[in-house]
Design a protein around this motif. Sequence first.
Motif, PDB file in Angstrom:
ATOM      1  N   PRO A 281       0.825  -1.219   0.000  1.00  0.00           N
ATOM      2  CA  PRO A 281       0.000   0.000   0.000  1.00  0.00           C
ATOM      3  C   PRO A 281       0.853   1.260   0.000  1.00  0.00           C
ATOM      4  CG  PRO A 281      -0.842  -1.580   1.595  1.00  0.00           C
ATOM      5  CD  PRO A 281       0.454  -2.134   1.097  1.00  0.00           C
ATOM      6  N   LYS A 282       0.406   2.253  -0.767  1.00  0.00           N
ATOM      7  CA  LYS A 282       1.194   3.472  -0.935  1.00  0.00           C
ATOM      8  C   LYS A 282       1.040   4.372   0.275  1.00  0.00           C
ATOM      9  CE  LYS A 282       2.077   7.151  -4.293  1.00  0.00           C
ATOM     10  NZ  LYS A 282       1.693   7.727  -5.608  1.00  0.00           N
ATOM     11  N   ALA A 288       9.414   6.721   0.798  1.00  0.00           N
ATOM     12  CA  ALA A 288      10.774   7.101   1.211  1.00  0.00           C
ATOM     13  C   ALA A 288      11.731   5.914   1.084  1.00  0.00           C
ATOM     14  CB  ALA A 288      10.748   7.623   2.643  1.00  0.00           C
ATOM     15  N   LEU A 289      11.286   4.739   1.529  1.00  0.00           N
ATOM     16  CA  LEU A 289      12.139   3.551   1.406  1.00  0.00           C
ATOM     17  C   LEU A 289      12.374   3.174  -0.043  1.00  0.00           C
ATOM     18  CD1 LEU A 289      10.834   1.244   4.280  1.00  0.00           C
ATOM     19  CD2 LEU A 289      13.124   2.204   4.064  1.00  0.00           C
ATOM     20  N   PHE A 290      11.329   3.290  -0.872  1.00  0.00           N
ATOM     21  CA  PHE A 290      11.488   2.932  -2.281  1.00  0.00           C
ATOM     22  C   PHE A 290      12.431   3.903  -2.987  1.00  0.00           C
ATOM     23  CE2 PHE A 290      10.043   2.637  -6.762  1.00  0.00           C
ATOM     24  CZ  PHE A 290      10.270   1.275  -6.935  1.00  0.00           C
ATOM     25  N   HIS A 291      12.406   5.176  -2.597  1.00  0.00           N
ATOM     26  CA  HIS A 291      13.347   6.149  -3.164  1.00  0.00           C
ATOM     27  C   HIS A 291      14.784   5.771  -2.804  1.00  0.00           C
ATOM     28  CE1 HIS A 291      14.779   9.954  -4.723  1.00  0.00           C
ATOM     29  NE2 HIS A 291      15.356  10.229  -3.554  1.00  0.00           N
ATOM     30  N   GLN A 292      15.013   5.376  -1.559  1.00  0.00           N
ATOM     31  CA  GLN A 292      16.349   4.914  -1.156  1.00  0.00           C
ATOM     32  C   GLN A 292      16.758   3.666  -1.944  1.00  0.00           C
ATOM     33  OE1 GLN A 292      16.270   4.326   3.084  1.00  0.00           O
ATOM     34  NE2 GLN A 292      15.605   6.419   3.508  1.00  0.00           N
ATOM     35  N   TYR A 293      15.798   2.763  -2.112  1.00  0.00           N
ATOM     36  CA  TYR A 293      16.080   1.535  -2.862  1.00  0.00           C
ATOM     37  C   TYR A 293      16.480   1.838  -4.306  1.00  0.00           C
ATOM     38  CZ  TYR A 293      14.713  -2.349  -5.925  1.00  0.00           C
ATOM     39  OH  TYR A 293      14.667  -3.298  -6.918  1.00  0.00           O
ATOM     40  N   GLU A 294      15.752   2.728  -4.957  1.00  0.00           N
ATOM     41  CA  GLU A 294      16.077   3.071  -6.344  1.00  0.00           C
ATOM     42  C   GLU A 294      17.453   3.696  -6.454  1.00  0.00           C
ATOM     43  OE1 GLU A 294      12.658   5.474  -7.441  1.00  0.00           O
ATOM     44  OE2 GLU A 294      12.013   3.869  -8.812  1.00  0.00           O
ATOM     45  N   ASN A 295      17.807   4.571  -5.506  1.00  0.00           N
ATOM     46  CA  ASN A 295      19.133   5.193  -5.542  1.00  0.00           C
ATOM     47  C   ASN A 295      20.237   4.153  -5.351  1.00  0.00           C
ATOM     48  OD1 ASN A 295      17.973   7.712  -5.892  1.00  0.00           O
ATOM     49  ND2 ASN A 295      18.003   8.211  -3.717  1.00  0.00           N
ATOM     50  N   ARG A 397       5.525  -6.404   5.662  1.00  0.00           N
ATOM     51  CA  ARG A 397       4.349  -7.101   6.177  1.00  0.00           C
ATOM     52  C   ARG A 397       3.035  -6.449   5.759  1.00  0.00           C
ATOM     53  NH1 ARG A 397       6.439  -7.868  12.431  1.00  0.00           N
ATOM     54  NH2 ARG A 397       7.551  -9.847  12.132  1.00  0.00           N
ATOM     55  N   SER A 398       3.087  -5.304   5.106  1.00  0.00           N
ATOM     56  CA  SER A 398       1.873  -4.525   4.879  1.00  0.00           C
ATOM     57  C   SER A 398       0.892  -5.203   3.944  1.00  0.00           C
ATOM     58  CB  SER A 398       2.235  -3.142   4.324  1.00  0.00           C
ATOM     59  OG  SER A 398       2.929  -3.262   3.080  1.00  0.00           O
ATOM     60  N   ARG A 399       1.297  -6.244   3.216  1.00  0.00           N
ATOM     61  CA  ARG A 399       0.358  -6.982   2.375  1.00  0.00           C
ATOM     62  C   ARG A 399      -0.417  -8.023   3.176  1.00  0.00           C
ATOM     63  NH1 ARG A 399       1.992  -9.652  -2.890  1.00  0.00           N
ATOM     64  NH2 ARG A 399      -0.209  -9.322  -3.314  1.00  0.00           N
ATOM     65  N   LEU A 400       0.049  -8.321   4.397  1.00  0.00           N
ATOM     66  CA  LEU A 400      -0.629  -9.313   5.217  1.00  0.00           C
ATOM     67  C   LEU A 400      -1.918  -8.734   5.784  1.00  0.00           C
ATOM     68  CD1 LEU A 400       2.413 -10.733   7.201  1.00  0.00           C
ATOM     69  CD2 LEU A 400       1.268 -11.782   5.260  1.00  0.00           C
ATOM     70  N   PRO A 401      -2.918  -9.580   6.108  1.00  0.00           N
ATOM     71  CA  PRO A 401      -4.155  -9.082   6.719  1.00  0.00           C
ATOM     72  C   PRO A 401      -3.872  -8.438   8.064  1.00  0.00           C
ATOM     73  CG  PRO A 401      -4.424 -11.335   5.928  1.00  0.00           C
ATOM     74  CD  PRO A 401      -2.956 -11.021   5.838  1.00  0.00           C
ATOM     75  N   ASN A 402      -4.645  -7.398   8.402  1.00  0.00           N
ATOM     76  CA  ASN A 402      -4.569  -6.703   9.693  1.00  0.00           C
ATOM     77  C   ASN A 402      -3.217  -6.054   9.936  1.00  0.00           C
ATOM     78  OD1 ASN A 402      -7.180  -7.687  10.237  1.00  0.00           O
ATOM     79  ND2 ASN A 402      -6.343  -9.567  11.101  1.00  0.00           N
ATOM     80  N   SER A 403      -2.540  -5.647   8.867  1.00  0.00           N
ATOM     81  CA  SER A 403      -1.249  -4.986   9.047  1.00  0.00           C
ATOM     82  C   SER A 403      -1.467  -3.513   9.357  1.00  0.00           C
ATOM     83  CB  SER A 403      -0.396  -5.131   7.781  1.00  0.00           C
ATOM     84  OG  SER A 403      -1.060  -4.599   6.664  1.00  0.00           O
ATOM     85  N   SER A 404      -0.592  -2.939  10.156  1.00  0.00           N
ATOM     86  CA  SER A 404      -0.769  -1.565  10.614  1.00  0.00           C
ATOM     87  C   SER A 404      -0.145  -0.547   9.688  1.00  0.00           C
ATOM     88  CB  SER A 404      -0.174  -1.410  12.023  1.00  0.00           C
ATOM     89  OG  SER A 404       1.203  -1.740  12.009  1.00  0.00           O
ATOM     90  N   ILE A 405       0.667  -0.958   8.768  1.00  0.00           N
ATOM     91  CA  ILE A 405       1.366  -0.011   7.902  1.00  0.00           C
ATOM     92  C   ILE A 405       0.402   0.706   6.962  1.00  0.00           C
ATOM     93  CG2 ILE A 405       1.870  -1.591   6.026  1.00  0.00           C
ATOM     94  CD1 ILE A 405       4.248   1.031   7.421  1.00  0.00           C
ATOM     95  N   GLU A 406      -0.800   0.145   6.753  1.00  0.00           N
ATOM     96  CA  GLU A 406      -1.770   0.764   5.851  1.00  0.00           C
ATOM     97  C   GLU A 406      -2.235   2.119   6.373  1.00  0.00           C
ATOM     98  OE1 GLU A 406      -4.889  -1.982   5.269  1.00  0.00           O
ATOM     99  OE2 GLU A 406      -3.636  -3.462   4.253  1.00  0.00           O
ATOM    100  N   ARG A 407      -2.054   2.375   7.665  1.00  0.00           N
ATOM    101  CA  ARG A 407      -2.416   3.665   8.224  1.00  0.00           C
ATOM    102  C   ARG A 407      -1.222   4.585   8.316  1.00  0.00           C
ATOM    103  NH1 ARG A 407      -4.896  -0.066  11.587  1.00  0.00           N
ATOM    104  NH2 ARG A 407      -3.324   0.251  13.185  1.00  0.00           N
TER     105      ARG A 407
END
Length: 595
Positions: A281-282, A288-295, A397-407
């Motif tokens: 989920p965006k 921020a992590l994906f930007h670091q990964y791309e660099n 873990r954000s793809r797992l059910p009931n993950s908190s990263i979606e917020r």
Amino acid sequence: MIAKRINIDKANDNPGRLGRYIADASHAGEKLLFAWHSGCQAETYDAALFEIEATQGLNTRCQGSKTYHLMISFRPEDEPLLTKENITNIEKVFAKALGFRDHQRVCGVHKNTNNLHLHIAYNMIHPERFTKHEPFRDFYRLSEVCREMEQRYNLAVDNGVTHEPGIQPRINQRAASMEAHSGEKSFQSFAIDHKDEIESALVESSSWPDAHSALAKIGVKIVPRGNGLAVVSIDGRGAIKASALGRNLAKARLIQRFGNYSPPNQPAHQKNRYEREPIQPKNQVREALFHQYENLRAERQMRLQESRHEYFLQKKQILSLFSQQLKVIESRILPRKTKKKLVQLLYLEKRLTLADTRASYEEKIGKIREENPFNNWNGYLKWKANQGDEIALNVLRSRLPNSSIERADERTPENLAEKNAKANASIAQSEKQIATAGISGKYRSRLTALTRMELLKAQEKINRLADACKPAIFSGTHYTIDNNGVVIFSLSSGGTIRDTGSKLYFSCDNATERAAVLYGLARFGKNILLKGNTIERKNGKGTDLPRSRTHQPFIARAQQNHQNSVRQLSELDVVRIGKRSKMFLQDNACSDMER
């Protein structure tokens, strides 16, 4: 449960190698729960592999692969119901449904991932008639058997393939496997997300040139593929069947509207373009992590290309130098045997020089890959998680059910800065306590799950010094992190504890259950709920399960034992991050663990 066929190319069809993988022969059975064979005359597993290879060798007319590789995956909460008898019965039902009831096969259950899964290698050559059996449209039958087995054994229900006309799977198996492995969006998902734009572009077009120009703005093009048409990326990095996006994109309808297909003349301006975006989920944290990964990925790729270019340049110079030396030797007037000997020495020196250059290049490449040991987005997140980054683990873990990263998109930069400041202050306070207690800070930057496990290992060492008869539960435990962010602890007894962040799943044996309860107390505190092979934090909303004495540790006794063992613990290479430097004992828990 989910069942899928793993396609095998004819060039890679090796039943012996696949059978050894199923039995985990190369790792001494570390990930194997149990294995068996069926339909063979041989009594042992290894002899059955030779028998299968011999049977396949008797069919010389077969075109294509002779082995059918099936994998059946189960939910973690279903593990208590998956006895050996039930699993073998499930395999027999699948064999009958696919038409392999009389065929030879080897089977094995693996426990190295969050989902217990069964591997089956069917010999498609009949052991008596020596004819090949190829199941037709097996994906429908596999889905039907899964639903049947879920109902029969009361397993968790998963989505399956439907027979309804016009309904296609969202993406095919290969694209889904790529997304699960890399954590990046496939082109098929990109095309389905832009389905309305593609259909509108074709509806508004009146000819093939207009259609190509409109599609190019979306970043795709339509090309012939087999007997139909396919929508592919402009750079050719992905393709999907055109009719899978809608019936209006079928070849017959497009030819009826635009006439015979004509290829695009020149590339047009692109408004969109397919990029491998994360499937999580965006939110601001992920971006921020994906930007670091791309660099880091761009830097890694640039260093690899520079090293590769330097190596090829050195190789070209070496070959040019030795070519000149060879011409010099051939131009000299020397006896034939002497000249032949000099040429042989020259070729030997050239091979040695090239080998040294290659070794130096491989060493340089290895250092670059060691500094950034990841090839995709999921690999980067796992690398960060292994370094102790809890945010990267939560994104994973954000793809797992009931993950908190979606917020997490509610987090503003100001809030993040405030939380980071509090975290740094907490770490500084913890380091002060660690220094006071004389405990090493080796583990202070590790994940919470790993730190808790190290504490349990350390306390077990202290308890065994006092009582050597106590069994070792946590010593020898090692861990891995999978593509869903699940931390999998493999105990020396053979059991596994899988930490998904909100829940714990463990293997169904008494030793592993005891270890999981102790780890759950250290991970969630004293208020935990044990149900089947699942442990989670109790929310206090009307649960009828009685809490046993094991799940309510004696806090005062734990504190006293901790005070008596601080001197011994200070000699161990572990650390405790918390407000008070109190330890968790194997049979008890201290108050700071409740938070």
